[in-house]
Design a protein around this motif. Structure first.
Motif, PDB file in Angstrom:
ATOM      1  N   GLY A 160     -12.064  -9.787   9.850  1.00  8.23           N
ATOM      2  CA  GLY A 160     -11.183 -10.556  10.721  1.00  8.23           C
ATOM      3  C   GLY A 160     -11.351 -12.046  10.497  1.00  8.23           C
ATOM      4  O   GLY A 160     -10.432 -12.818  10.711  1.00  8.23           O
ATOM      5  N   THR A 194     -12.400 -14.007   1.147  1.00  8.20           N
ATOM      6  CA  THR A 194     -11.137 -13.339   1.465  1.00  8.20           C
ATOM      7  C   THR A 194     -11.389 -11.877   1.823  1.00  8.20           C
ATOM      8  O   THR A 194     -10.833 -11.358   2.794  1.00  8.20           O
ATOM      9  CB  THR A 194     -10.158 -13.435   0.278  1.00  8.20           C
ATOM     10  N   ALA A 236     -12.794 -11.833   5.158  1.00 10.54           N
ATOM     11  CA  ALA A 236     -11.799 -12.124   6.195  1.00 10.54           C
ATOM     12  C   ALA A 236     -10.941 -10.893   6.481  1.00 10.54           C
ATOM     13  O   ALA A 236     -10.556 -10.652   7.623  1.00 10.54           O
ATOM     14  CB  ALA A 236     -10.919 -13.290   5.776  1.00 10.54           C
ATOM     15  N   ILE A 237     -10.656 -10.108   5.449  1.00 15.83           N
ATOM     16  CA  ILE A 237      -9.800  -8.942   5.663  1.00 15.83           C
ATOM     17  C   ILE A 237     -10.548  -7.866   6.452  1.00 15.83           C
ATOM     18  O   ILE A 237     -10.035  -7.338   7.441  1.00 15.83           O
ATOM     19  CB  ILE A 237      -9.310  -8.382   4.315  1.00 15.83           C
ATOM     20  N   ARG A 275      -2.315  -1.681   2.182  1.00 16.77           N
ATOM     21  CA  ARG A 275      -2.046  -2.858   1.360  1.00 16.77           C
ATOM     22  C   ARG A 275      -3.279  -3.762   1.266  1.00 16.77           C
ATOM     23  O   ARG A 275      -3.618  -4.270   0.194  1.00 16.77           O
ATOM     24  CB  ARG A 275      -0.881  -3.635   1.973  1.00 16.77           C
ATOM     25  N   ALA A 276      -3.944  -3.927   2.411  1.00  9.32           N
ATOM     26  CA  ALA A 276      -5.141  -4.761   2.435  1.00  9.32           C
ATOM     27  C   ALA A 276      -6.249  -4.145   1.588  1.00  9.32           C
ATOM     28  O   ALA A 276      -6.997  -4.840   0.912  1.00  9.32           O
ATOM     29  CB  ALA A 276      -5.608  -4.948   3.870  1.00  9.32           C
ATOM     30  N   ASN A 292      -9.053  -0.729  11.664  1.00  7.00           N
ATOM     31  CA  ASN A 292      -9.107  -0.412  10.251  1.00  7.00           C
ATOM     32  C   ASN A 292      -8.168  -1.360   9.498  1.00  7.00           C
ATOM     33  O   ASN A 292      -7.402  -2.092  10.109  1.00  7.00           O
ATOM     34  CB  ASN A 292      -8.681   1.047  10.056  1.00  7.00           C
ATOM     35  N   VAL A 293      -8.215  -1.340   8.185  1.00 10.87           N
ATOM     36  CA  VAL A 293      -7.326  -2.212   7.413  1.00 10.87           C
ATOM     37  C   VAL A 293      -6.111  -1.413   6.949  1.00 10.87           C
ATOM     38  O   VAL A 293      -6.135  -0.186   6.935  1.00 10.87           O
ATOM     39  CB  VAL A 293      -8.054  -2.826   6.201  1.00 10.87           C
ATOM     40  N   SER A 294      -5.051  -2.123   6.567  1.00  9.08           N
ATOM     41  CA  SER A 294      -3.866  -1.439   6.054  1.00  9.08           C
ATOM     42  C   SER A 294      -4.117  -1.025   4.608  1.00  9.08           C
ATOM     43  O   SER A 294      -5.029  -1.523   3.953  1.00  9.08           O
ATOM     44  CB  SER A 294      -2.655  -2.360   6.119  1.00  9.08           C
ATOM     45  N   LYS A 316      -5.501  -4.904  -1.926  1.00  3.00           N
ATOM     46  CA  LYS A 316      -5.760  -6.319  -2.191  1.00  3.00           C
ATOM     47  C   LYS A 316      -7.257  -6.554  -2.411  1.00  3.00           C
ATOM     48  O   LYS A 316      -7.653  -7.274  -3.328  1.00  3.00           O
ATOM     49  CB  LYS A 316      -5.257  -7.146  -1.010  1.00  3.00           C
TER      50      LYS A 316
END
Lengths: 292, 456
Positions: free
Chosen positions: B158, B151, B154-155, B178-179, B174-176, B182
């Motif tokens: 991608g 997971t 994947a974040i 929130r991500a 980039n990731v958020s 997580k």
């Protein structure tokens, strides 16, 4: 108990409704159902975020966006009559946006795509279980951005930048501008601008959404709402109990389900004919029937 | 008298390989050859003429177990060739992706090796598919660790397998925030599980090491104290991530590397004259069958300082952390000790990650054909990719993958082991064979190798 209708799909109940949220109603296309539902689902933790048709780079261009707050969802309010490839963000929503429970709003074909992705998750790893809530919209046809530009700027002779609202109703394409102009284009002139894919679509009322909604069948400022699935029924019941919507039985409003059924029949019968025609089109090989 | 026995194919690892072993009267291996029989992929030739953006995507398709290591090594080899420095946040995302891959890969390897091991205090080997304890709860823990690793991968990447987010010049996005949160939550959960799993595995491995015998195919086979020992040396470029020719202090030296042919390293034609039908599963190769490892091997034999070397967790730990044990069990121990490191690395990188920072370099040169290399410490060892990029196109490309380094080294490590447990020695390398297939046809004189290779 499930109602089955050849043109309106399977549904639990159908009502006419509008949001009780003043802020949502101010910018709503009709009853503000899709927006209010997604805001409600977000605030209740049913979804972490939702894919909406947000603002693109050009006026009235739509561009899919992952909205994770009330403000973001409200930004995407109102119908924009051009293509917004919502499902292209479905995977990304669960990846770099980090969502576990994704909400999706979209038109009929996009609801089909979501269900197909859930059923056959090819290149959609870990997606099926993360689709938490879908709201489908009624859709007769859609336009590419440039088509919409031609309709509004050439046929209706209005500048897209000053348009306040667009609407397809009563057999016409309506354009309302900031300065109070109202222009209409008869739908027979807009047909040639439709995207061809819409002509083989056998769904008018988003049969595969958890809830589907649209203006047809209800009075102005109200929307017709089909509650179709268990998930949809639960969310709708809770939202109504929490006072998010005013509702009226669909039987008591004008023009009612008869008009909806008539339009759905028109679209589906017409498109069924296109599919039949495609069977004999081409050399030694028919054009593809998307439902076969 | 020396006899030849062949185990083909070897099992419970990725890809297809086989063992051709010369054994003495006691069944002790005198000379072992472990070679890849997975057909050559030809990725290095496919890469020529492709754009530098395409090649890492193609290269990662060589295998599904460590595609992340291949994507990163390949992307960075291109960046090394064109001389592109990536932004800090992109680097952090890559390290997170890399650590997540290692986390789930170690857990996967646990499933593959545990059937070789005894449940401590019993005479029963692990069966990972029963509902019995402890296998069931161990399996549940492994599954969760893998889910966490995949997971997080994947974040940031991608996609957990064949990541789509890494690109030349950094990452696509980039990731958020929130991500990010997580991932941090997942890594913290993973850290506890990784510690538990490490403690459990260490107990199982030490228990096995202290046993005198292991049962294979109904026979009691003695375990030598020196199981898997070799004198080939180790190679590692970093305790966690890797190195590239752009680094201030590159940790791998291209001048010390030389590619040779299996012809020079493996034995010639032999006839199988020892057979054991009770060897699991389905017995060994029939007596009278001919084997010709130097012709059949689909792997290359890369040398470092003129010798094959060992890569992998033990190499990393002994290079950077003074780990001084040797052999099969030391490799297992070292691998388990990397468990918590993965989670700590992810958490540390997340602390430093700015989710609104830019992740693509401002200037991505198209390359002038100079040589660049990047080494990525894949779960199973150093994965070196070399590339020459000119005007955005790949002129030359080479992959020196972990198991390619380990094939000839492990072949030497087989000597002294009873042949029945040779597969245990192989599995300790966590082999991933399909990417290790490699072919060289031309040597300096441009003919001899080709003649030898092409006699079918």
């Amino acid at each position: 108990m499930m109602i089955e209708d050849p043109y309106l799909g399977r549904y639990v109940t159908c009502v006419s409704a509008r949001s009780t949220d003043k802020e949502i109603l101010k910018k709503a296309q009709d009853g503000g159902i899709a927006t209010a539902l997604m805001v409600y689902a977000l605030e209740q933790g049913i979804i972490d975020g939702t894919i909406v048709a947000g603002e693109g780079d050009r006026p009235w261009q739509s561009k899919p966006a992952v909205a994770m707050s009330r403000e973001d969802i409200l930004k995407a309010q109102g119908t924009k009559y051009n293509i917004s490839p919502q499902i292209s963000w479905l995977k990304e929503a669960t990846r770099s946006y980090g969502l576990d429970k994704v909400g999706i709003t979209g038109v009929c074909c996009q609801m089909q795509a979501v269900r197909k992705a859930q059923l056959y998750p090819i290149n959609m790893r870990d997606i099926p279980g993360k689709v938490a809530f879908t709201v489908g919209l009624f859709c007769m046809e859609n336009f590419p951005y440039k088509s919409m530009q031609s309709i509004v700027e050439d046929h209706a002779a209005q500048s897209l930048s000053s348009v306040k609202k667009m609407e397809i109703t009563k057999g016409k394409f309506w354009v309302y501008t900031e300065r109070g102009n109202v222009a209409t284009v008869p739908l027979k002139d807009t047909h040639k601008y439709e995207q061809p894919g819409c002509h083989v679509c056998l769904d008018y009322v988003s049969n595969l959404g958890d809830i589907s909604t649209g203006s047809v069948g209800s009075p102005d400022g109200w929307s017709t709402v089909f509650i179709r699935t268990k998930v949809g029924n639960e969310i709708w019941s809770r939202a109504v109990a929490d006072g998010m919507f005013e509702t009226k039985p669909i039987e008591e409003v004008k023009p009612g389900l008869d008009l909806l059924r008539k339009l759905a029949k028109e679209k589906i019968d017409k498109n069924q004919k296109t599919i039949e025609e495609r069977k004999t089109f081409g050399v030694n090989k028919a054009l593809r029937n998307p439902y076969a | 008298m020396t006899k030849v026995v062949e185990i083909s194919p070897t099992t419970r690892h990725e890809g297809h390989s086989k063992l051709t072993l010369k054994v003495d009267d006691q069944g002790i291996v005198e000379r072992g050859d472990w070679l890849s029989i997975t057909p050559v992929r030809g990725i290095e030739k496919l890469a020529i003429g492709k754009t530098m953006e395409q090649v890492p995507k193609i290269a990662s398709r060589v295998c599904g177990i460590c595609p992340i290591a291949h994507t990163l090594a390949s992307t960075e080899a291109m960046e090394a060739s064109i001389g592109c420095e990536i932004p800090e946040d992109a680097k952090l995302l890559r390290v997170i992706l890399h650590a997540a891959n290692r986390l789930h890969s170690i857990a996967l390897h646990n499933i593959l090796i545990l059937p070789d091991f005894y449940i401590p205090g019993t005479e029963t080997k692990f069966n990972m598919f029963t509902k019995e304890e402890p296998a069931r709860s161990v399996m549940a823990r492994i599954a969760r660790i893998r889910e966490i690793g995949q997971t997080i991968g994947a974040i940031t990447g991608g996609e957990a397998i064949h990541p789509s987010n890494p690109r030349i010049g950094g990452m696509y996005q980039n990731v958020s925030s929130r991500a990010k949160q997580k991932m941090a939550d997942l890594a913290k959960e993973g850290l506890v599980l990784a510690h538990e799993q490490m403690e459990f595995m260490l107990e199982v491995i030490r228990n096995m090491q202290n046993r005198g015998f292991v049962e294979v195919g109904g026979k009691q086979i003695p375990i030598p104290k020196t199981l898997g020992y070799h004198n080939q040396g180790v190679m590692a470029t970093s305790p966690m991530y890797g190195s590239s020719s752009l680094d201030e202090k590159p940790m791998w030296d291209i001048a010390r590397w030389k590619e040779t042919r299996p012809w020079d390293w493996y034995m010639g034609e032999v006839t199988i004259d020892l057979e054991d039908p009770s060897y699991p599963l389905g017995g060994t190769t029939k007596v009278g069958t001919k084997a010709n490892p130097r012709m059949e091997a689909c792997n290359g034999v890369p040398m470092y300082d003129g010798q094959p070397v060992e890569v992998g967790p033990r190499a990393r730990l002994s290079t950077f952390k003074n780990f001084d044990e040797k052999g099969t069990f030391a490799q297992h121990i070292a691998r388990q000790m990397e468990y918590p490191d993965c989670c700590y690395t992810i958490l540390k990188c997340l602390d430093d990650l700015n989710t609104s920072g830019k992740v693509v370099a401002d200037n991505i040169p198209l390359g002038d054909g100079s040589l660049g290399w990047a080494a990525n410490e894949a779960p199973r060892g150093t994965d070196v990719h070399l590339a020459k990029v000119k005007d955005g196109r790949v002129l030359w490309y080479e992959m020196l993958v972990p198991t390619t380094w380990n094939f000839p080294t492990c072949s030497r490590a087989l000597a002294g082991a009873p042949w029945e447990i040779a597969e245990m020695v192989v599995r300790a390398y966590d082999p991933c064979v399909s990417c290790a297939t490699h072919m060289i046809v031309l040597d300096e004189e441009n003919k001899i190798v080709a003649q030898k290779l092409m006699q079918w």
